[in-house]
Design a protein around this motif. Sequence first.
Motif, PDB file in Angstrom:
ATOM      1  N   VAL A   1       0.842  -1.205   0.000  1.00  0.00           N
ATOM      2  CA  VAL A   1       0.000   0.000   0.000  1.00  0.00           C
ATOM      3  C   VAL A   1       0.873   1.251   0.000  1.00  0.00           C
ATOM      4  CG1 VAL A   1      -1.872  -1.138   1.297  1.00  0.00           C
ATOM      5  CG2 VAL A   1      -0.162   0.208   2.539  1.00  0.00           C
ATOM      6  N   GLU A   2       0.267   2.345  -0.429  1.00  0.00           N
ATOM      7  CA  GLU A   2       0.884   3.678  -0.308  1.00  0.00           C
ATOM      8  C   GLU A   2      -0.098   4.569   0.429  1.00  0.00           C
ATOM      9  OE1 GLU A   2       1.859   5.519  -4.057  1.00  0.00           O
ATOM     10  OE2 GLU A   2       3.108   3.841  -4.668  1.00  0.00           O
ATOM     11  N   THR A   3       0.384   5.365   1.356  1.00  0.00           N
ATOM     12  CA  THR A   3      -0.470   6.350   2.002  1.00  0.00           C
ATOM     13  C   THR A   3       0.366   7.506   2.535  1.00  0.00           C
ATOM     14  OG1 THR A   3      -2.163   6.737   3.688  1.00  0.00           O
ATOM     15  CG2 THR A   3      -0.507   5.071   4.221  1.00  0.00           C
ATOM     16  N   PRO A   4       0.088   8.757   2.133  1.00  0.00           N
ATOM     17  CA  PRO A   4      -0.798   9.170   1.052  1.00  0.00           C
ATOM     18  C   PRO A   4      -0.279   8.606  -0.270  1.00  0.00           C
ATOM     19  CG  PRO A   4      -0.190  11.053   2.418  1.00  0.00           C
ATOM     20  CD  PRO A   4       0.682   9.914   2.840  1.00  0.00           C
ATOM     21  N   ALA A   5      -1.222   8.234  -1.143  1.00  0.00           N
ATOM     22  CA  ALA A   5      -0.856   7.513  -2.356  1.00  0.00           C
ATOM     23  C   ALA A   5      -0.529   8.470  -3.494  1.00  0.00           C
ATOM     24  CB  ALA A   5      -1.996   6.581  -2.752  1.00  0.00           C
ATOM     25  N   ASN A   6       0.333   7.981  -4.364  1.00  0.00           N
ATOM     26  CA  ASN A   6       0.734   8.686  -5.564  1.00  0.00           C
ATOM     27  C   ASN A   6      -0.221   8.294  -6.702  1.00  0.00           C
ATOM     28  OD1 ASN A   6       2.143   9.814  -7.689  1.00  0.00           O
ATOM     29  ND2 ASN A   6       4.103   8.882  -7.185  1.00  0.00           N
ATOM     30  N   PRO A   7      -0.942   9.178  -7.364  1.00  0.00           N
ATOM     31  CA  PRO A   7      -0.849  10.636  -7.272  1.00  0.00           C
ATOM     32  C   PRO A   7      -2.052  11.303  -6.587  1.00  0.00           C
ATOM     33  CG  PRO A   7      -1.874  10.069  -9.354  1.00  0.00           C
ATOM     34  CD  PRO A   7      -1.745   8.786  -8.547  1.00  0.00           C
ATOM     35  N   THR A   8      -3.033  10.528  -6.136  1.00  0.00           N
ATOM     36  CA  THR A   8      -4.286  11.147  -5.661  1.00  0.00           C
ATOM     37  C   THR A   8      -4.220  11.596  -4.211  1.00  0.00           C
ATOM     38  OG1 THR A   8      -5.165   9.026  -4.942  1.00  0.00           O
ATOM     39  CG2 THR A   8      -5.673   9.697  -7.216  1.00  0.00           C
TER      40      THR A   8
ATOM     41  N   ARG B   1     -11.668  20.179  -7.837  1.00  0.00           N
ATOM     42  CA  ARG B   1     -11.478  19.396  -6.624  1.00  0.00           C
ATOM     43  C   ARG B   1     -10.010  19.435  -6.201  1.00  0.00           C
ATOM     44  NH1 ARG B   1     -12.342  12.940  -6.083  1.00  0.00           N
ATOM     45  NH2 ARG B   1     -11.937  12.834  -3.846  1.00  0.00           N
ATOM     46  N   VAL B   2      -9.798  19.568  -4.903  1.00  0.00           N
ATOM     47  CA  VAL B   2      -8.433  19.569  -4.371  1.00  0.00           C
ATOM     48  C   VAL B   2      -8.238  18.330  -3.494  1.00  0.00           C
ATOM     49  CG1 VAL B   2      -6.784  20.796  -2.903  1.00  0.00           C
ATOM     50  CG2 VAL B   2      -8.303  22.078  -4.416  1.00  0.00           C
ATOM     51  N   HIS B   3      -7.105  17.662  -3.673  1.00  0.00           N
ATOM     52  CA  HIS B   3      -6.765  16.521  -2.829  1.00  0.00           C
ATOM     53  C   HIS B   3      -5.583  16.936  -1.963  1.00  0.00           C
ATOM     54  CE1 HIS B   3      -8.800  13.645  -5.742  1.00  0.00           C
ATOM     55  NE2 HIS B   3      -8.648  14.721  -6.486  1.00  0.00           N
ATOM     56  N   TYR B   4      -5.807  17.041  -0.674  1.00  0.00           N
ATOM     57  CA  TYR B   4      -4.710  17.343   0.243  1.00  0.00           C
ATOM     58  C   TYR B   4      -4.882  16.454   1.480  1.00  0.00           C
ATOM     59  CZ  TYR B   4      -1.201  19.735   2.960  1.00  0.00           C
ATOM     60  OH  TYR B   4      -0.078  20.001   3.709  1.00  0.00           O
TER      61      TYR B   4
ATOM     62  N   ALA C   1      -2.705  17.669  -4.986  1.00  0.00           N
ATOM     63  CA  ALA C   1      -3.242  17.264  -6.281  1.00  0.00           C
ATOM     64  C   ALA C   1      -4.550  18.000  -6.484  1.00  0.00           C
ATOM     65  CB  ALA C   1      -3.435  15.755  -6.334  1.00  0.00           C
ATOM     66  N   PHE C   2      -4.832  18.361  -7.718  1.00  0.00           N
ATOM     67  CA  PHE C   2      -6.096  19.062  -7.959  1.00  0.00           C
ATOM     68  C   PHE C   2      -6.598  18.804  -9.372  1.00  0.00           C
ATOM     69  CE2 PHE C   2      -4.120  22.683 -10.269  1.00  0.00           C
ATOM     70  CZ  PHE C   2      -2.810  22.592  -9.813  1.00  0.00           C
ATOM     71  N   GLU C   3      -7.936  18.793  -9.473  1.00  0.00           N
ATOM     72  CA  GLU C   3      -8.576  18.593 -10.770  1.00  0.00           C
ATOM     73  C   GLU C   3      -9.054  19.941 -11.262  1.00  0.00           C
ATOM     74  OE1 GLU C   3     -11.401  15.238 -10.292  1.00  0.00           O
ATOM     75  OE2 GLU C   3      -9.969  14.579  -8.762  1.00  0.00           O
ATOM     76  N   VAL C   4      -8.735  20.251 -12.521  1.00  0.00           N
ATOM     77  CA  VAL C   4      -9.068  21.579 -13.055  1.00  0.00           C
ATOM     78  C   VAL C   4     -10.307  21.490 -13.953  1.00  0.00           C
ATOM     79  CG1 VAL C   4      -6.748  22.534 -12.914  1.00  0.00           C
ATOM     80  CG2 VAL C   4      -7.409  21.237 -14.944  1.00  0.00           C
ATOM     81  N   ALA C   5     -11.024  22.611 -14.021  1.00  0.00           N
ATOM     82  CA  ALA C   5     -12.212  22.679 -14.880  1.00  0.00           C
ATOM     83  C   ALA C   5     -11.801  22.762 -16.350  1.00  0.00           C
ATOM     84  CB  ALA C   5     -13.056  23.889 -14.491  1.00  0.00           C
ATOM     85  N   GLY C   6     -10.698  23.446 -16.610  1.00  0.00           N
ATOM     86  CA  GLY C   6     -10.235  23.627 -17.992  1.00  0.00           C
ATOM     87  C   GLY C   6      -9.303  22.510 -18.423  1.00  0.00           C
TER      88      GLY C   6
END
Length: 407
Positions: free
Chosen positions: A164-171, A292-295, A304-309
């Motif tokens: 396992v990874e925690t926090p996992a790469n890349p999310t 969305r931001v992943h921290y 990590a973050f998801e962009v609208a564009g």
Amino acid sequence: METTPVEPTPGARALATEAVHAGRDDLAALGLHAAPLDLSTTYPSYDSRAEAARLDRFAATGELPDGPPVYARLDNPTVARFEQALARLEGTEDAVAFASGMAALTAAVLVRAGAGLRHVVAVRPLYGCSDHLLAGGLLGTEVTWTDPAGIADAIRPDTGLVLVETPANPTLAELDLRAVAHSCGSVPLLADNTFATPVLQRPYESGARLVLHSATKYLGGHGDVLGGVVACDAEYARQLRQVRFATGGVLHPLAGYLLLRGLATLPVRVRAQSATAAELARRLAADPRVVRVHYPRLGGAMVAFEVAGDPHEVIAGVRLITPAVSLGSVDSLIQHPGSISHRVVGEDGRSAGGISDSLLRMSVGLEDADDLWDDLDAALSGRRRPARERAAAERASAPAACGPAAR
Ligand SMILES: *Cc1c(COP(=O)(O)O)cnc(C)c1O
């Protein structure tokens, strides 16, 4: 002789103190201040009967020979200092260093696969190449992917390892290491601690038998050394050294020297970089251009973050932040996992790991938070056109001179 056995965790010294003193305790007695760098590949010995006995003992037990080193694929005093220091920081009996994080993971898998335990249970997402190594079966292993709740059911009589990874790469997905370790029963749990580092989390204390690092990342910390390491108990370390000797994925002594030096500033770097990352995560979460931001709840210097564009436009638009794979350096890096770090995983693997196409992964360095935000802000706004497009636009607007474009 310079190599000394790893002492048990003293518990008396704080992490910040261990970071600058572990692996260096004998230097003053040697009349030295900086750690010596031993680049020897071999060592003289006039007693070949004694060498035979020392090598027999290593082959039978994996215990490093007493006395001077024999050959650099077996043992190196500079690398041993880094191993001792990392073991102290992770609170383990020992640690074994390798040429890269992937060489370290390979050895950890081979110790078990070599004993006939060829089944691995793993939780996605993992670092792209770790996923690829297991999914492709290159080491003769078979993998069962599951979620943390499914680990106990996925374990079979031939399961050699849970990964396992925690926090996992890349999310940056997190899991409860203590609960996972409990589900593993007697099967060793390997936790990749590359993202958290021992500054934020010590998986061995939560029941992970093996703690893996891509030392290339935070342990080195300056983007100039490739390495890997497994922190573990003495028994597993002996087996890892036997695999390392047989397969040759050794850490170069200069890399060992740089990693030992990197450890000295690890706590300071991780804390400062994490504070900036938390601030950037807060600003990104309040930004309408970000979906969305992943921290991690744990903290850390990755966001990590998801962009609208278009995520590719953001990559093309950064100037202060370097658009590059890897992470953990003193300077900030950003990359698009779907295109680079997790390309090798394939679309199905990425979707199973929750890695969306709009996800960007940023490794926050030691720059000023406002400067980093200004760069991100400009990249998100699309104010900066990709260099290639800009060059094309400039060519198009320049007076036509010759060639097909002149028509
Ligand atoms: C980079 C990375 C690895 C692989 O390490 P290398 O040093 O590149 O071989 C393994 N695990 C994680 C979490 C990583 O980020």
